[in-house]
Design an enzyme around this catalytic site. Structure first.
Site, mmCIF file in Angstrom:
data_model
loop_
_atom_site.group_PDB
_atom_site.id
_atom_site.type_symbol
_atom_site.label_atom_id
_atom_site.label_comp_id
_atom_site.label_asym_id
_atom_site.label_seq_id
_atom_site.Cartn_x
_atom_site.Cartn_y
_atom_site.Cartn_z
ATOM 1 N N LYS A 14 27.636 12.242 -22.465
ATOM 2 C CA LYS A 14 27.431 13.597 -22.976
ATOM 3 C C LYS A 14 27.981 14.672 -22.038
ATOM 4 O O LYS A 14 28.618 15.629 -22.480
ATOM 5 C CB LYS A 14 25.925 13.795 -23.194
ATOM 6 C CG LYS A 14 25.491 15.183 -23.530
ATOM 7 C CD LYS A 14 23.999 15.201 -23.784
ATOM 8 C CE LYS A 14 23.171 14.975 -22.516
ATOM 9 N NZ LYS A 14 23.043 16.181 -21.679
ATOM 10 N N ARG A 88 15.099 20.206 -23.455
ATOM 11 C CA ARG A 88 14.824 18.847 -23.025
ATOM 12 C C ARG A 88 13.543 18.313 -23.663
ATOM 13 O O ARG A 88 13.330 17.109 -23.701
ATOM 14 C CB ARG A 88 14.688 18.838 -21.490
ATOM 15 C CG ARG A 88 14.797 17.483 -20.835
ATOM 16 C CD ARG A 88 14.721 17.595 -19.331
ATOM 17 N NE ARG A 88 15.918 18.191 -18.763
ATOM 18 C CZ ARG A 88 17.055 17.549 -18.530
ATOM 19 N NH1 ARG A 88 17.141 16.276 -18.817
ATOM 20 N NH2 ARG A 88 18.084 18.154 -18.002
ATOM 21 N N ARG A 127 27.495 -2.636 -14.699
ATOM 22 C CA ARG A 127 28.141 -1.757 -13.717
ATOM 23 C C ARG A 127 28.075 -2.351 -12.306
ATOM 24 O O ARG A 127 27.058 -2.913 -11.902
ATOM 25 C CB ARG A 127 27.426 -0.401 -13.735
ATOM 26 C CG ARG A 127 28.153 0.702 -13.010
ATOM 27 C CD ARG A 127 27.310 1.949 -12.940
ATOM 28 N NE ARG A 127 27.037 2.533 -14.239
ATOM 29 C CZ ARG A 127 25.986 3.318 -14.512
ATOM 30 N NH1 ARG A 127 25.093 3.588 -13.599
ATOM 31 N NH2 ARG A 127 25.816 3.816 -15.711
ATOM 32 N N ARG A 162 23.623 -2.135 -8.156
ATOM 33 C CA ARG A 162 22.543 -1.267 -7.665
ATOM 34 C C ARG A 162 21.209 -1.624 -8.327
ATOM 35 O O ARG A 162 21.166 -2.011 -9.491
ATOM 36 C CB ARG A 162 22.863 0.201 -7.971
ATOM 37 C CG ARG A 162 23.962 0.755 -7.098
ATOM 38 C CD ARG A 162 24.104 2.242 -7.333
ATOM 39 N NE ARG A 162 24.411 2.521 -8.728
ATOM 40 C CZ ARG A 162 25.172 3.527 -9.127
ATOM 41 N NH1 ARG A 162 25.721 4.338 -8.241
ATOM 42 N NH2 ARG A 162 25.401 3.746 -10.396
ATOM 43 N N ARG A 173 13.294 3.364 -17.372
ATOM 44 C CA ARG A 173 13.822 4.734 -17.475
ATOM 45 C C ARG A 173 13.953 5.178 -18.928
ATOM 46 O O ARG A 173 13.625 6.307 -19.284
ATOM 47 C CB ARG A 173 15.226 4.807 -16.858
ATOM 48 C CG ARG A 173 15.280 5.072 -15.372
ATOM 49 C CD ARG A 173 16.640 5.623 -14.954
ATOM 50 N NE ARG A 173 17.803 4.872 -15.389
ATOM 51 C CZ ARG A 173 18.300 3.800 -14.778
ATOM 52 N NH1 ARG A 173 17.703 3.332 -13.695
ATOM 53 N NH2 ARG A 173 19.375 3.191 -15.233
#
Ligand SMILES: [Zn+2]
Length: 218
Positions: A14, A88, A127, A162, A173
């Site tokens: 985004k 938000r 990733r 990570r 999350r």
């Protein structure tokens, strides 16, 4: 002046799309971070209040965020505004709606970059990042693998996965994000100017879909 809103989960791309839209259509890019920094540096009353809240380690509450945004909108803009990262929460969205109607400012498009959670998870979990902080190159096991397994193409350092990029960390999350985001999305989905683009396409195609929508509104 009209206000457009870009919505999307973290990892949807985004932010990059917002920057490109702003450039292409000469929009004013408004992120709450920028507004906050500006208000703090100018020492406005609400800026100082926000600064004190942040200094105490708390999150800036909805009313303060709204106050900052509305103060900035009252100063006016040449051309349209694109919000990125605001509203938000559902509370912020409702307050913005009231503010816009009392100020006779039009709500333009509400654009949602929609990516299924599973696809976001694959992006994150695949990733790999270069362990050399000076390099910081980013790879993806499926979409952008290094030439040699586990080794950075640019500097030869080992790649690492990570701890933020594990499936468990991602899911926790997302659960937290969705608890706030889904009610917000539900609020805007009912609006006639809501449009959703398929964020699972290549970034260039996502951008083209967004450009088409904007061209229609112009
Ligand atoms: Zn490297």
């Amino acid at each position: 002046m009209k206000v457009h809103i870009l919505l999307g989960p973290p990892g949807s791309g985004k932010g990059t799309q917002a920057k490109r839209l702003v450039e292409k259509f000469k929009l004013n890019h408004l992120s709450t971070g920028d507004i906050l920094r500006d208000a703090v540096s100018k020492g406005t009353e609400i800026g100082l209040r926000a600064k004190a809240i942040m200094a105490s380690g708390k999150l800036v509450d909805d009313d303060t965020v709204n106050g900052l945004v509305f103060a900035r909108l009252r100063q006016g803009f040449e051309g349209d505004v694109l919000f990125d990262g605001y509203p938000r929460t559902l509370q912020q969205a409702e307050a913005l709606g009231e503010f816009l109607s009392t100020q006779l400012i039009g709500l333009g498009y509400v654009l949602s970059v929609a990516v299924p959670d599973g696809a976001l998870e694959a992006r994150v979990v695949g990733r790999r990042v270069c362990s050399n902080n000076d390099c910081g190159a980013i790879y993806h096991m499926e979409t952008k693998p290094p030439k040699q397994d586990g080794i950075c193409d640019l500097c030869g350092s080992p790649l690492k996965h990570r701890s933020d990029d594990t499936a468990e960390a991602f899911r926790s999350r997302m659960a937290e994000f969705n608890a706030t985001f889904q009610p917000l999305l539900g609020f805007y989905e009912r609006k006639p100017n809501f449009r959703s683009v398929d964020g699972n396409l290549a970034p260039e195609q996502v951008f083209e879909s967004l450009v088409q929508l904007f061209a229609e509104s112009a």
